[in-house]
Design an enzyme around this catalytic site. Structure first.
Site, mmCIF file in Angstrom:
data_model
loop_
_atom_site.group_PDB
_atom_site.id
_atom_site.type_symbol
_atom_site.label_atom_id
_atom_site.label_comp_id
_atom_site.label_asym_id
_atom_site.label_seq_id
_atom_site.Cartn_x
_atom_site.Cartn_y
_atom_site.Cartn_z
ATOM 1 N N HIS B 266 2.827 50.803 -27.100
ATOM 2 C CA HIS B 266 2.042 52.038 -27.091
ATOM 3 C C HIS B 266 1.026 52.020 -25.943
ATOM 4 O O HIS B 266 1.121 52.789 -25.017
ATOM 5 C CB HIS B 266 1.337 52.320 -28.425
ATOM 6 N N ASP B 317 10.992 53.280 -31.641
ATOM 7 C CA ASP B 317 9.940 53.069 -32.628
ATOM 8 C C ASP B 317 10.287 53.638 -34.004
ATOM 9 O O ASP B 317 10.995 53.006 -34.790
ATOM 10 C CB ASP B 317 8.623 53.646 -32.089
#
Lengths: 440, 440
Positions: B266, B317
């Site tokens: 991220h 993800d």
């Protein structure tokens, strides 16, 4: 007397208001004459999840030729526009027809049953009219007919390169000289079955202030849709304020453009006053999120416009993406990026924007729902694909998980345009694994 | 002695450095032993556009069960997490295997040839170990094997609910008690063919500061990949600074976590100092744009990290989207939305991020290129689909136009995992119409 209606049984359907398992729909003369929860009987069975047809409220068909070809180097909306103009300069009535027909076929295969074509490529390369001055428009109408999609031809008035500047370069193909001449030419186009002629003001850049009321009046007299590119770029706002001391929204309000037949396309960079003007008039806000991403336009105030009274509609615009599902979810996902919160738009609101609100803005208020009396548009989604399997079958799964590739059959005005294809992939296994968890 | 190599002829291929028309590749023992421009000869012909396999560098396989089901109502990352925890509480080794295998099959069918599985669902519902304490990890390894995808199992240390807070609720399934116990358990897992065991620190929230070096050392000794969720939310940054007077990036730097084997997942909300730390160490920045959109995380400073020295990698993800093409272009498109400029990332850079850089970050530096000696991964795209037709065939068409649905065949380590499917749609007509314009 025996009815000529054909009956289908939908395994599961979003009617526009609710999700129903097992729906019998009968279609006659292009409309639904029966919609009710029922057992299959001997009706043709449509497996999967069926939804109303989508409305593509802002299309430039010829931009499809640019997909994948405009991504090199740095630049902005304005450098992209140079490449777009290069294509605009090359089109002939024949090549425009072929490109538009293929693009409309892509649209139907993706689930769009109606398109609003924002058309300004009117004349020959040197600016003179074709023998039939509407030859290019008629190419688009024929392309839509042959692709089986409804069309609202938004014949676009485009007169200037900018505030106080005559048309430049390829723009001579766009200009009719003045709005009176535009109106006179457009008189040569007739609406018909699945075909509506509406109007567009390209933008406040491209139509001088004093010319705009002529276009507005043309649309008013005919109760026709009126679309306008609005405030896609801050440069347009700045130039408009410099030239006229008013925002584009204000200028168009003065010209009487706004109201329930109007659509403000993009509506990206607005003041609070602009939002209030558009909302109070009931003007549609037509966002084109996948194009606005591609061009780096910014994120329009879709929710604020909705709250003020502007119904949301959606368009594929530049054809960088032709996928009504991606368009719907992009509105919410971009808001999430901008605010770091989820839940600005409910899935039920987004599918209404993509369907019934869109068709209404294109002048087809009788489309976009699966209900008696409505135009018979159906989009059958395969819920067994790798993409859709296990997503739960709620309307959120349509808005947030489906893709154009999951569309299997499409009916427009009672006619099947896209047929059955078996693209089942790894979905059966996914579904089994996930249902086991949720139901176990 | 006759070679056991199998030869294919690629109509067009992106090798990792350039686009080539007509490439003969020979594959033996899972690797390319010949790659050269050539005539087809009698080799099996692979039409379309072939690219190296994609690396999915951040996966939580079980989140696939949430797709389409978490979109109701308002909320944030944290309310989404509650729903995710509900699924985490239900999984058994059997159901985890089945879900992961199906999810990995979806990944391979979309063009991913390797996955980094960030795995923390270690123990039984009451927190006690399974008879084999690695039963859940082994379910994932078996799932990847059976789906035909390479896996880097990033066995994740997860010890705390937050700074100074013991595990709560379902988190007892995640915790080994302390990092020493984590390391001892992970010793029971062996790397093997197409299977690598790496480490992860879940986050600075979930692993107390004094425990982190044990995980770092475990990875250092084994030269193994080390992944960390980093600064996805500003709340994590705030809590970390409050507890330790340091940003998460700084805390992890103190623990020795950063370096070329590390990936910061991220990396959304960073200070300039954080970016400098990550970049100078050569740590990979693993963005997950489709998830970050979905969760409203924000737009990470991908370009600044790249400039500072952090190679970009990508992950699916949450499995809201499993499409390596969408993931690549989202990096650029989100930057455009944030800045109103185009051209932050070149298509060549994005496909490198999605392929060779990703595989390297997962401990497979020999994957992601079509070159002699490399692992034989191939992804064959159908360029005749409605999506791809007419897009020009440059690498930009792969990055900005392709979708997972355009993938036709996928080879992983020399073995065809996804076979030929004929999904030709309206593409032929599109291509003809567009080529006529560009070449006419």
């Amino acid at each position: 007397m025996v009815s000529a209606a054909t009956t289908y049984w939908l395994e599961r359907a979003w009617t526009g208001d609710r999700m129903v398992d097992g729906v019998a729909v009968s279609v006659e003369d292009g409309r639904f004459v029966r919609v009710e929860q029922a057992l299959p009987g001997d009706a043709e069975r449509l497996a999967g999840l069926t939804v109303p047809g989508f409305a593509n409220c802002h299309s430039h068909a010829f931009h499809r030729a640019l997909r994948g070809r405009t991504q090199a180097g740095r630049g902005s909306f304005w450098t992209w526009r140079e490449q777009m103009y290069a294509v605009a300069g090359r089109l002939t009535p024949d090549s425009y027809y072929a490109l538009a027909r293929a693009t409309y076929r892509e649209m139907v295969s993706a689930g769009y049953t109606g398109v609003g074509e924002f058309h300004y490529l009117h004349h020959q390369g040197d600016g003179t009219a074709y023998d039939d001055p509407n030859q290019m428009a008629k190419a688009l109408l024929a392309a839509a007919h042959d692709a089986g999609i409804r069309i609202t031809l938004l014949d676009t008035c485009y007169l200037a390169a900018g505030f106080g500047r005559p048309p430049e370069g390829v723009q001579v193909r766009y200009s009719d000289g003045d709005a009176e001449a535009w109106a006179k030419r457009v008189e040569g186009l007739a609406s018909g079955d699945g075909r509506l002629v509406g109007a567009a003001v390209h933008s406040v850049r491209a139509v001088p202030r004093e010319q705009i009321p002529t276009v507005v009046e043309w649309a008013d007299v005919r109760r026709a849709p009126l679309h306008v590119h609005l405030s896609e770029q801050t440069a347009e706002n700045d130039a408009c304020i410099a030239a006229h001391g008013a925002t584009p929204s204000e200028l168009l309000a003065d010209a009487g453009a706004w109201g329930p037949r109007a659509s403000a396309v993009h509506a990206t960079h607005l003041t609070e006053g602009d939002i209030a003007l558009l909302g109070a008039s009931g003007t549609h806000a037509c966002l084109c999120p996948t194009t606005e991403r591609d061009l780096g336009d910014g994120i329009g105030p879709s929710r604020e416009l909705h709250t003020a009274g502007s119904p949301l509609t959606l368009g594929s615009d530049s054809q960088a993406v032709v996928d009504p599902f991606e368009e719907m979810r992009a509105v919410e996902l971009d808001e999430r990026l901008a605010t770091r919160e989820r839940g600005h738009w409910a899935a039920e609101e987004l599918i209404a924007a993509g369907t019934v609100q869109g068709h209404r803005s294109l002048g087809f208020p009788d489309a976009g729902r699966i209900e008696v009396g409505a135009r018979a548009d159906l989009v059958v989604l395969d819920t067994a694909t790798a993409t859709m399997a296990g997503t739960g079958g709620d309307v959120a799964s349509v808005v947030f998980a489906a893709t154009a590739a999951d569309v299997r059959r499409v009916m427009v005005d009672g006619r099947w345009v896209v047929g059955v294809e078996d693209r089942a992939q790894v979905g059966a296994e996914l579904r089994a694994a996930i249902e086991r968890i949720w139901e176990g």
